[in-house]
Design a protein around this motif. Sequence first.
Motif, PDB file in Angstrom:
ATOM      1  N   LEU A  27     -20.992 -23.741 -34.829  1.00  0.00           N
ATOM      2  CA  LEU A  27     -21.938 -24.727 -35.332  1.00  0.00           C
ATOM      3  C   LEU A  27     -23.318 -24.139 -35.578  1.00  0.00           C
ATOM      4  O   LEU A  27     -24.156 -24.768 -36.220  1.00  0.00           O
ATOM      5  N   ARG A  28     -23.586 -22.945 -35.062  1.00  0.00           N
ATOM      6  CA  ARG A  28     -24.866 -22.294 -35.294  1.00  0.00           C
ATOM      7  C   ARG A  28     -24.856 -21.541 -36.615  1.00  0.00           C
ATOM      8  O   ARG A  28     -23.798 -21.209 -37.151  1.00  0.00           O
ATOM      9  N   GLY A  29     -26.057 -21.256 -37.108  1.00  0.00           N
ATOM     10  CA  GLY A  29     -26.160 -20.428 -38.300  1.00  0.00           C
ATOM     11  C   GLY A  29     -25.755 -19.006 -37.995  1.00  0.00           C
ATOM     12  O   GLY A  29     -25.703 -18.590 -36.833  1.00  0.00           O
ATOM     13  N   PRO A  30     -25.453 -18.196 -39.019  1.00  0.00           N
ATOM     14  CA  PRO A  30     -25.050 -16.796 -38.811  1.00  0.00           C
ATOM     15  C   PRO A  30     -26.109 -16.018 -38.056  1.00  0.00           C
ATOM     16  O   PRO A  30     -27.306 -16.120 -38.330  1.00  0.00           O
ATOM     17  N   GLY A  31     -25.650 -15.268 -37.045  1.00  0.00           N
ATOM     18  CA  GLY A  31     -26.545 -14.375 -36.312  1.00  0.00           C
ATOM     19  C   GLY A  31     -27.389 -15.053 -35.260  1.00  0.00           C
ATOM     20  O   GLY A  31     -28.274 -14.435 -34.679  1.00  0.00           O
ATOM     21  N   GLU A  61     -14.817 -20.699 -42.203  1.00  0.00           N
ATOM     22  CA  GLU A  61     -13.531 -20.034 -41.997  1.00  0.00           C
ATOM     23  C   GLU A  61     -12.675 -20.812 -41.003  1.00  0.00           C
ATOM     24  O   GLU A  61     -11.454 -20.903 -41.163  1.00  0.00           O
ATOM     25  N   LEU A  62     -13.317 -21.368 -39.978  1.00  0.00           N
ATOM     26  CA  LEU A  62     -12.568 -22.173 -39.005  1.00  0.00           C
ATOM     27  C   LEU A  62     -11.958 -23.392 -39.689  1.00  0.00           C
ATOM     28  O   LEU A  62     -10.783 -23.719 -39.468  1.00  0.00           O
ATOM     29  N   LEU A  63     -12.733 -24.060 -40.540  1.00  0.00           N
ATOM     30  CA  LEU A  63     -12.230 -25.231 -41.255  1.00  0.00           C
ATOM     31  C   LEU A  63     -11.031 -24.871 -42.126  1.00  0.00           C
ATOM     32  O   LEU A  63     -10.027 -25.599 -42.162  1.00  0.00           O
ATOM     33  N   LEU A  64     -11.113 -23.743 -42.813  1.00  0.00           N
ATOM     34  CA  LEU A  64     -10.017 -23.321 -43.679  1.00  0.00           C
ATOM     35  C   LEU A  64      -8.759 -23.004 -42.872  1.00  0.00           C
ATOM     36  O   LEU A  64      -7.645 -23.368 -43.275  1.00  0.00           O
ATOM     37  N   GLN A  65      -8.944 -22.325 -41.741  1.00  0.00           N
ATOM     38  CA  GLN A  65      -7.781 -21.943 -40.946  1.00  0.00           C
ATOM     39  C   GLN A  65      -7.138 -23.155 -40.274  1.00  0.00           C
ATOM     40  O   GLN A  65      -5.908 -23.219 -40.134  1.00  0.00           O
ATOM     41  N   VAL A  66      -7.961 -24.118 -39.852  1.00  0.00           N
ATOM     42  CA  VAL A  66      -7.397 -25.340 -39.279  1.00  0.00           C
ATOM     43  C   VAL A  66      -6.648 -26.123 -40.355  1.00  0.00           C
ATOM     44  O   VAL A  66      -5.545 -26.628 -40.126  1.00  0.00           O
ATOM     45  N   ALA A  67      -7.249 -26.213 -41.562  1.00  0.00           N
ATOM     46  CA  ALA A  67      -6.599 -26.932 -42.656  1.00  0.00           C
ATOM     47  C   ALA A  67      -5.275 -26.285 -43.033  1.00  0.00           C
ATOM     48  O   ALA A  67      -4.328 -26.975 -43.447  1.00  0.00           O
ATOM     49  N   SER A  68      -5.175 -24.964 -42.887  1.00  0.00           N
ATOM     50  CA  SER A  68      -3.939 -24.269 -43.251  1.00  0.00           C
ATOM     51  C   SER A  68      -2.779 -24.643 -42.333  1.00  0.00           C
ATOM     52  O   SER A  68      -1.616 -24.445 -42.689  1.00  0.00           O
ATOM     53  N   LEU A  69      -3.075 -25.194 -41.146  1.00  0.00           N
ATOM     54  CA  LEU A  69      -2.010 -25.620 -40.246  1.00  0.00           C
ATOM     55  C   LEU A  69      -1.204 -26.763 -40.855  1.00  0.00           C
ATOM     56  O   LEU A  69      -0.016 -26.930 -40.563  1.00  0.00           O
ATOM     57  N   HIS A  70      -1.849 -27.559 -41.714  1.00  0.00           N
ATOM     58  CA  HIS A  70      -1.132 -28.635 -42.416  1.00  0.00           C
ATOM     59  C   HIS A  70      -0.057 -28.037 -43.318  1.00  0.00           C
ATOM     60  O   HIS A  70       1.068 -28.537 -43.375  1.00  0.00           O
ATOM     61  N   GLU A  71      -0.416 -26.975 -44.034  1.00  0.00           N
ATOM     62  CA  GLU A  71       0.517 -26.365 -44.980  1.00  0.00           C
ATOM     63  C   GLU A  71       1.667 -25.681 -44.263  1.00  0.00           C
ATOM     64  O   GLU A  71       2.827 -25.820 -44.645  1.00  0.00           O
ATOM     65  N   PHE A  94      -8.132 -20.371 -31.452  1.00  0.00           N
ATOM     66  CA  PHE A  94      -9.210 -19.953 -32.344  1.00  0.00           C
ATOM     67  C   PHE A  94     -10.400 -19.465 -31.521  1.00  0.00           C
ATOM     68  O   PHE A  94     -10.881 -20.158 -30.624  1.00  0.00           O
ATOM     69  N   THR A  95     -10.899 -18.276 -31.837  1.00  0.00           N
ATOM     70  CA  THR A  95     -12.067 -17.729 -31.147  1.00  0.00           C
ATOM     71  C   THR A  95     -12.739 -16.694 -32.029  1.00  0.00           C
ATOM     72  O   THR A  95     -12.084 -16.057 -32.864  1.00  0.00           O
ATOM     73  N   GLN A  96     -14.053 -16.537 -31.852  1.00  0.00           N
ATOM     74  CA  GLN A  96     -14.766 -15.508 -32.610  1.00  0.00           C
ATOM     75  C   GLN A  96     -14.659 -14.141 -31.954  1.00  0.00           C
ATOM     76  O   GLN A  96     -14.821 -13.122 -32.622  1.00  0.00           O
ATOM     77  N   SER A  97     -14.399 -14.103 -30.663  1.00  0.00           N
ATOM     78  CA  SER A  97     -14.374 -12.847 -29.913  1.00  0.00           C
ATOM     79  C   SER A  97     -12.967 -12.282 -29.844  1.00  0.00           C
ATOM     80  O   SER A  97     -12.031 -12.985 -29.444  1.00  0.00           O
ATOM     81  N   GLN A  98     -12.814 -11.042 -30.249  1.00  0.00           N
ATOM     82  CA  GLN A  98     -11.512 -10.394 -30.258  1.00  0.00           C
ATOM     83  C   GLN A  98     -10.941 -10.293 -28.848  1.00  0.00           C
ATOM     84  O   GLN A  98     -11.632  -9.929 -27.903  1.00  0.00           O
ATOM     85  N   ILE A  99      -9.681 -10.645 -28.700  1.00  0.00           N
ATOM     86  CA  ILE A  99      -8.994 -10.538 -27.415  1.00  0.00           C
ATOM     87  C   ILE A  99      -8.005  -9.385 -27.517  1.00  0.00           C
ATOM     88  O   ILE A  99      -6.954  -9.502 -28.152  1.00  0.00           O
ATOM     89  N   GLN A 100      -8.366  -8.260 -26.923  1.00  0.00           N
ATOM     90  CA  GLN A 100      -7.518  -7.072 -26.997  1.00  0.00           C
ATOM     91  C   GLN A 100      -6.324  -7.179 -26.060  1.00  0.00           C
ATOM     92  O   GLN A 100      -5.219  -6.741 -26.375  1.00  0.00           O
ATOM     93  N   SER A 101      -6.549  -7.763 -24.887  1.00  0.00           N
ATOM     94  CA  SER A 101      -5.471  -7.921 -23.909  1.00  0.00           C
ATOM     95  C   SER A 101      -5.837  -9.052 -22.964  1.00  0.00           C
ATOM     96  O   SER A 101      -7.017  -9.363 -22.767  1.00  0.00           O
ATOM     97  N   TYR A 121      -9.111 -15.433 -35.582  1.00  0.00           N
ATOM     98  CA  TYR A 121     -10.507 -15.040 -35.369  1.00  0.00           C
ATOM     99  C   TYR A 121     -11.409 -15.405 -36.558  1.00  0.00           C
ATOM    100  O   TYR A 121     -11.940 -14.539 -37.242  1.00  0.00           O
ATOM    101  N   PRO A 122     -11.614 -16.688 -36.811  1.00  0.00           N
ATOM    102  CA  PRO A 122     -12.579 -17.079 -37.851  1.00  0.00           C
ATOM    103  C   PRO A 122     -13.997 -16.710 -37.424  1.00  0.00           C
ATOM    104  O   PRO A 122     -14.345 -16.827 -36.243  1.00  0.00           O
TER     105      PRO A 122
END
Length: 252
Positions: A117-121, A86-96, A49-56, A80-81
């Motif tokens: 953990l910071r606010g947007p922006g 969004e991170l919480l939702l994607q981690v929770a989806s691992l259960h399913e 999980f990361t916010q920064s796109q990894i192209q290669s 890329y949450p």
Amino acid sequence: MSQTSAGKEISLNGACNTLVVGDREISRSVLLLAAVTSASEMGIKVVFFTQSQIQSLPVSLQRCVPNLGPESLKKIKFSYPRTLEELLLQVASLHESAHTPPTPPSLVIVDRLENFLRGPGAGSSSGFHPGEQSGAAHVSALLSDTAAFLTGVLERRGSGSGPCRLIASCLSEEDASATDSTLDVLDRYFPARCTLDRDRGREAAAAGAQEVWHVYLSGRGVTEDRRDDGAAVVQEWQLSISTDGLMEFKLA
């Protein structure tokens, strides 16, 4: 994962969650190296999980992991949450997803947890928003619960790729007091801490490397070696990065 002249390996108790603390650039390199090593040498599945796109992946990783190939890379899923929610939702989806084939991941990595953990922006020096400690506790508890749940699934399936381990990085910023309070919360859920400290002195120059880092392991999840007098021996490695990006570990 380590490469040392004495063949010593990092010793962690059980399925130990590990928090990486240090510079943002080197921390990501270490996390990526952990991901590709786990996928290629151990053959396990990884979620990153990361916010920064990894192209290669960096070319240097191919030198660190010679047997890295397309099939190994397929074992790594990059997600890329953008926000903590969004991170919480994607981690929770691992259960399913664990209830259906294929085999669930045996390693979950979160790059730069402090950004979620910071606010947007928020910029790099803006500190954490007022709910940062509760957010840190919430996401850490969910990550720990998910790792424990996936460990149970892996054990029941007898895949041989368990337990599920968790690695996250949370990096120091200018607002040291906010960062320290957040790390205190994270330490409750991450029994092992890996601290990366750059060597800017003579030792780095003597090594002939572009960068030299000291890697320290600490926390209640680390199996400590002890001297004859009972004092704990600090587990420390030296990470050298050459001008072409090759990373090499050895005992300090």
